[in-house]
Structures are given as C-alpha cells and as structure tokens.
Write a protein that holds these residues in place. Structure first.
Motif, PDB file in Angstrom:
ATOM      1  N   TYR A  33     -32.005 -23.841  -4.301  1.00 11.08           N
ATOM      2  CA  TYR A  33     -30.795 -24.299  -4.985  1.00 11.08           C
ATOM      3  C   TYR A  33     -31.120 -25.515  -5.858  1.00 11.08           C
ATOM      4  CZ  TYR A  33     -28.961 -22.146  -0.651  1.00 11.08           C
ATOM      5  OH  TYR A  33     -28.706 -21.326   0.416  1.00 11.08           O
ATOM      6  N   TYR A  35     -28.880 -28.629  -7.458  1.00 10.60           N
ATOM      7  CA  TYR A  35     -27.598 -29.313  -7.470  1.00 10.60           C
ATOM      8  C   TYR A  35     -27.650 -30.499  -8.424  1.00 10.60           C
ATOM      9  CZ  TYR A  35     -26.104 -27.024  -3.067  1.00 10.60           C
ATOM     10  OH  TYR A  35     -25.732 -26.130  -2.094  1.00 10.60           O
ATOM     11  N   PRO A  43     -22.901 -33.412  -4.047  1.00 10.61           N
ATOM     12  CA  PRO A  43     -23.682 -32.509  -4.888  1.00 10.61           C
ATOM     13  C   PRO A  43     -22.851 -31.312  -5.363  1.00 10.61           C
ATOM     14  CG  PRO A  43     -24.868 -33.059  -2.862  1.00 10.61           C
ATOM     15  CD  PRO A  43     -23.462 -33.547  -2.687  1.00 10.61           C
ATOM     16  N   LEU A  45     -23.319 -27.429  -7.044  1.00  9.03           N
ATOM     17  CA  LEU A  45     -24.305 -26.386  -7.258  1.00  9.03           C
ATOM     18  C   LEU A  45     -24.415 -26.011  -8.740  1.00  9.03           C
ATOM     19  CD1 LEU A  45     -26.223 -24.285  -5.908  1.00  9.03           C
ATOM     20  CD2 LEU A  45     -24.268 -22.719  -5.932  1.00  9.03           C
ATOM     21  N   ASP A  56     -26.724 -16.795  -8.564  1.00 12.42           N
ATOM     22  CA  ASP A  56     -25.487 -17.509  -8.846  1.00 12.42           C
ATOM     23  C   ASP A  56     -25.806 -18.642  -9.820  1.00 12.42           C
ATOM     24  OD1 ASP A  56     -22.889 -19.185  -6.844  1.00 12.42           O
ATOM     25  OD2 ASP A  56     -23.099 -18.824  -8.990  1.00 12.42           O
ATOM     26  N   SER A  58     -23.297 -19.495 -12.197  1.00 10.24           N
ATOM     27  CA  SER A  58     -22.012 -19.627 -12.876  1.00 10.24           C
ATOM     28  C   SER A  58     -21.691 -21.072 -13.264  1.00 10.24           C
ATOM     29  CB  SER A  58     -20.893 -19.065 -12.002  1.00 10.24           C
ATOM     30  OG  SER A  58     -20.869 -19.714 -10.740  1.00 10.24           O
ATOM     31  N   GLN A  59     -22.286 -22.053 -12.579  1.00 11.02           N
ATOM     32  CA  GLN A  59     -22.012 -23.459 -12.877  1.00 11.02           C
ATOM     33  C   GLN A  59     -23.073 -24.091 -13.763  1.00 11.02           C
ATOM     34  OE1 GLN A  59     -19.059 -24.777 -11.798  1.00 11.02           O
ATOM     35  NE2 GLN A  59     -18.776 -22.642 -11.198  1.00 11.02           N
ATOM     36  N   LEU A  91     -30.804 -32.586  -7.519  1.00  9.53           N
ATOM     37  CA  LEU A  91     -31.329 -32.299  -6.185  1.00  9.53           C
ATOM     38  C   LEU A  91     -31.737 -30.846  -6.077  1.00  9.53           C
ATOM     39  CD1 LEU A  91     -28.527 -34.086  -4.163  1.00  9.53           C
ATOM     40  CD2 LEU A  91     -30.903 -34.809  -4.192  1.00  9.53           C
ATOM     41  N   GLY A  99     -26.792 -17.217   2.727  1.00 11.14           N
ATOM     42  CA  GLY A  99     -25.728 -17.232   3.713  1.00 11.14           C
ATOM     43  C   GLY A  99     -25.517 -18.623   4.244  1.00 11.14           C
ATOM     44  N   GLN A 100     -25.065 -18.722   5.460  1.00  7.82           N
ATOM     45  CA  GLN A 100     -24.638 -20.009   5.997  1.00  7.82           C
ATOM     46  C   GLN A 100     -25.786 -20.771   6.650  1.00  7.82           C
ATOM     47  OE1 GLN A 100     -20.499 -19.604   7.721  1.00  7.82           O
ATOM     48  NE2 GLN A 100     -21.137 -17.467   7.729  1.00  7.82           N
ATOM     49  N   THR A 102     -28.788 -23.517   7.093  1.00  8.65           N
ATOM     50  CA  THR A 102     -28.926 -24.930   6.750  1.00  8.65           C
ATOM     51  C   THR A 102     -29.745 -25.092   5.492  1.00  8.65           C
ATOM     52  OG1 THR A 102     -28.828 -25.535   9.073  1.00  8.65           O
ATOM     53  CG2 THR A 102     -29.797 -27.139   7.572  1.00  8.65           C
ATOM     54  N   GLN A 103     -29.261 -25.937   4.591  1.00 11.06           N
ATOM     55  CA  GLN A 103     -29.988 -26.252   3.372  1.00 11.06           C
ATOM     56  C   GLN A 103     -30.702 -27.582   3.561  1.00 11.06           C
ATOM     57  OE1 GLN A 103     -27.571 -25.892  -0.179  1.00 11.06           O
ATOM     58  NE2 GLN A 103     -26.460 -24.138   0.649  1.00 11.06           N
ATOM     59  N   TYR A 104     -31.961 -27.608   3.198  1.00  8.08           N
ATOM     60  CA  TYR A 104     -32.778 -28.814   3.298  1.00  8.08           C
ATOM     61  C   TYR A 104     -33.014 -29.338   1.891  1.00  8.08           C
ATOM     62  CZ  TYR A 104     -33.466 -27.278   8.061  1.00  8.08           C
ATOM     63  OH  TYR A 104     -33.247 -26.889   9.359  1.00  8.08           O
ATOM     64  N   PHE A 105     -32.687 -30.613   1.708  1.00 13.59           N
ATOM     65  CA  PHE A 105     -32.729 -31.205   0.376  1.00 13.59           C
ATOM     66  C   PHE A 105     -34.012 -31.990   0.132  1.00 13.59           C
ATOM     67  CE2 PHE A 105     -28.579 -30.637  -1.588  1.00 13.59           C
ATOM     68  CZ  PHE A 105     -27.826 -30.167  -0.520  1.00 13.59           C
ATOM     69  N   GLY A 106     -34.418 -31.978  -1.128  1.00 12.00           N
ATOM     70  CA  GLY A 106     -35.486 -32.859  -1.571  1.00 12.00           C
ATOM     71  C   GLY A 106     -34.925 -34.226  -1.940  1.00 12.00           C
TER      72      GLY A 106
ATOM     73  N   SER B  30     -17.556 -21.542   7.342  1.00 13.61           N
ATOM     74  CA  SER B  30     -18.266 -22.545   8.130  1.00 13.61           C
ATOM     75  C   SER B  30     -18.156 -23.892   7.441  1.00 13.61           C
ATOM     76  CB  SER B  30     -19.747 -22.177   8.290  1.00 13.61           C
ATOM     77  OG  SER B  30     -20.399 -22.187   7.035  1.00 13.61           O
ATOM     78  N   HIS B  32     -20.453 -27.551   7.019  1.00  9.83           N
ATOM     79  CA  HIS B  32     -21.739 -28.222   7.187  1.00  9.83           C
ATOM     80  C   HIS B  32     -21.524 -29.719   6.973  1.00  9.83           C
ATOM     81  CE1 HIS B  32     -24.065 -24.350   6.063  1.00  9.83           C
ATOM     82  NE2 HIS B  32     -22.791 -24.049   6.156  1.00  9.83           N
ATOM     83  N   TYR B  34     -23.431 -33.483   6.319  1.00 10.75           N
ATOM     84  CA  TYR B  34     -24.657 -34.144   5.887  1.00 10.75           C
ATOM     85  C   TYR B  34     -24.411 -35.653   5.831  1.00 10.75           C
ATOM     86  CZ  TYR B  34     -26.781 -29.745   4.330  1.00 10.75           C
ATOM     87  OH  TYR B  34     -27.331 -28.483   4.281  1.00 10.75           O
ATOM     88  N   ALA B  41     -32.238 -38.283  -0.014  1.00 12.12           N
ATOM     89  CA  ALA B  41     -31.682 -36.936   0.020  1.00 12.12           C
ATOM     90  C   ALA B  41     -30.630 -36.810   1.110  1.00 12.12           C
ATOM     91  CB  ALA B  41     -32.797 -35.925   0.281  1.00 12.12           C
ATOM     92  N   PRO B  42     -29.652 -35.938   0.919  1.00  9.26           N
ATOM     93  CA  PRO B  42     -28.723 -35.632   2.020  1.00  9.26           C
ATOM     94  C   PRO B  42     -29.503 -35.033   3.184  1.00  9.26           C
ATOM     95  CG  PRO B  42     -27.894 -34.786  -0.068  1.00  9.26           C
ATOM     96  CD  PRO B  42     -29.315 -35.206  -0.300  1.00  9.26           C
ATOM     97  N   PHE B  44     -29.233 -33.008   6.839  1.00  6.51           N
ATOM     98  CA  PHE B  44     -28.354 -32.137   7.623  1.00  6.51           C
ATOM     99  C   PHE B  44     -28.070 -32.745   8.986  1.00  6.51           C
ATOM    100  CE2 PHE B  44     -26.545 -28.385   9.334  1.00  6.51           C
ATOM    101  CZ  PHE B  44     -27.074 -28.198  10.601  1.00  6.51           C
ATOM    102  N   ILE B  47     -23.741 -27.909  11.677  1.00  6.09           N
ATOM    103  CA  ILE B  47     -23.007 -26.797  11.090  1.00  6.09           C
ATOM    104  C   ILE B  47     -22.050 -26.248  12.130  1.00  6.09           C
ATOM    105  CG2 ILE B  47     -24.883 -25.195  11.673  1.00  6.09           C
ATOM    106  CD1 ILE B  47     -24.089 -23.493   9.310  1.00  6.09           C
ATOM    107  N   TRP B  91     -18.407 -23.683   3.370  1.00  4.74           N
ATOM    108  CA  TRP B  91     -18.975 -22.410   2.913  1.00  4.74           C
ATOM    109  C   TRP B  91     -17.823 -21.450   2.722  1.00  4.74           C
ATOM    110  CZ3 TRP B  91     -23.738 -21.150   1.341  1.00  4.74           C
ATOM    111  CH2 TRP B  91     -24.030 -19.793   1.180  1.00  4.74           C
ATOM    112  N   PHE B 103     -19.358 -29.240  -1.646  1.00  2.04           N
ATOM    113  CA  PHE B 103     -19.369 -30.523  -0.967  1.00  2.04           C
ATOM    114  C   PHE B 103     -18.087 -31.306  -1.211  1.00  2.04           C
ATOM    115  CE2 PHE B 103     -23.452 -30.880   1.024  1.00  2.04           C
ATOM    116  CZ  PHE B 103     -24.210 -29.923   0.371  1.00  2.04           C
TER     117      PHE B 103
END
Lengths: 114, 113
Positions: A33, A35, A43, A45, A56, A58-59, A91, A99-100, A102-106, B30, B32, B34, B41-42, B44, B47, B91, B103
């Motif tokens: 992703y 952001y 953030p 998307l 995706d 669209s943004q 980001l 799906g749902q 967990t997203q891990y960010f840089g 759901s 989430h 952060y 960075a954010p 986690f 969830i 979500w 967010f």
C-alpha cells in the motif's frame, strides 16, 4: 526480520520538479500500500497492489501521480510535476495478504515542496 | 467517510487510565488500532473483528460494537511510552469498490510524570 524499508526519508524539491519514492516491503508480503499523510491527519490510501497488480488506485491523482511494482516486490511512487499541496509524508505499508490482515508501515518519506 | 475519534487530545499523569473512541457512519467489518509517535511510522496495536475476535496487545484492550459502528481503546495504568497519536482504522466498503482501511481523525495522547 527486516521491516518495511523506504527511501529517501526526507526530500525537499521545488514545485514542478519530479520526485520518486521507493519501498521494499516485508519479505513474503504480497500486498503493498501507498498512503499519504498530511500534517495532523491519519493516513489516506493512494494505491494498493496485490503482487504486481494495482487493484485499488481510485484515490491516486492520475494526472501527476504514478506507481509501479515490478516483479511484485519493490514499488516506486512518482509525482511529476510536484505541487505545493503535495507536501506530506508518504507511507508505504505491506501485509501478508489482502483483506483484514495487519498492515505494517515503513518510516515514510517526508516531502516538502517549495 | 473518515471515522471520527474522541477526544482529539488528552493529557494523563503516569498511571492514569484513558479511553479513546472511534465512530463510523458506515458498516464495519473490523477495526484496527495504531499508535504513531512523532516522525515515526504508525505501529499496529490491535485488530477487532466482527464476532468478537480480538488480536493484539497485552496491556491495551478494546471493544467493538458492530451495531453502533463504534470501537473504544482502553489504556490502563498509562506509561510514558504510551504517548503518541492513536488512530483507528475501519475496514469497510471503499467508494471505488472493494474494501479498504480508512483511518480516523486521530487522538493525541501525552503521558506526564
């Protein structure tokens, strides 16, 4: 295990110049992703990839923004030409699947357009 | 539409408790949570899934009311390291089709000695 890597960490450019950001996701993460985070906000998307396919976007302001994820690993986000309003933190995040999960960010790239 | 968080900001003394709320106008699959420290960075935290399943943090708990489309994050016996901005991510359906994480407006939390 290494986290999401982004470069550069900071970038200052003049308006109308091009700029590119690079992201290397966590190994094995198929979903990536991009952001944008404006000051004091959450953030937002811009684009989501499943492997090398953008599923995706669209943004994403397509008149000046473009992204690619060749070979389904690293990704590059480009702005050309940059405008003053593009100043923000960009980001990158990844997850093991869509799906749902967990997203891990840089750490992000902080862009300042003068 | 962006979820709304409350309060916008809160200052605690170390050891005090806090509750951060997140409310959405859309149906949620759901929520989430952060935490983001300045310039970082954010990260986690947790969830919460429909049906009550919860995955996340040892010292922080949360609730998810699917009918009211609301979630609350509970921070107990706060520590200095809890300081930062907390974001909920909901979500749900995206305008362009499919689903995405949206967010919230963020809650700034500062823990003092």
């Amino acid at each position: 295990e290494a986290g999401v890597v982004q470069s550069p960490r900071y970038k200052i450019i003049e308006k109308k110049q091009p700029v590119a950001f690079w992201c290397n996701p966590i190994s094995g993460h198929n979903t990536l992703y991009w952001y944008r985070q404006n000051l004091g906000q959450g953030p937002e998307l811009l684009i989501r990839y499943e492997n090398e396919e953008a599923v995706d976007d669209s943004q994403l302001p397509k008149d000046r923004f473009s992204a690619e994820r060749l070979k389904g690993v690293d990704s590059t986000l480009k702005i050309q030409p940059a405008e003053l309003g593009d100043s923000a933190v960009y980001l990158c995040a990844s997850s093991s699947r869509q799906g749902q999960e967990t997203q891990y960010f840089g750490p992000g790239t902080r862009l300042l357009v003068l | 539409q962006q979820p709304v968080q409350s309060p916008q900001a809160v200052i605690l003394r170390e050891g005090e408790d806090a509750v951060i709320n997140c409310s959405s106008s859309k149906a949620l699959y759901s929520v989430h949570w952060y935490r983001q420290k300045h310039g970082e960075a954010p990260v986690f935290l947790m969830i919460l899934l429909k049906g009550g399943e919860q995955k996340g943090h040892e010292k922080i708990s949360a609730s998810f009311n699917e009918k009211k489309q609301q979630s609350s994050l509970y921070l107990t016996a706060s520590q200095l390291s809890y300081s930062g901005t907390y974001f909920c991510g909901t979500w749900g359906r995206a305008a362009g089709g499919g689903n995405k994480l949206t967010f919230g407006t963020g809650t700034q939390l500062k823990v003092e000695l």
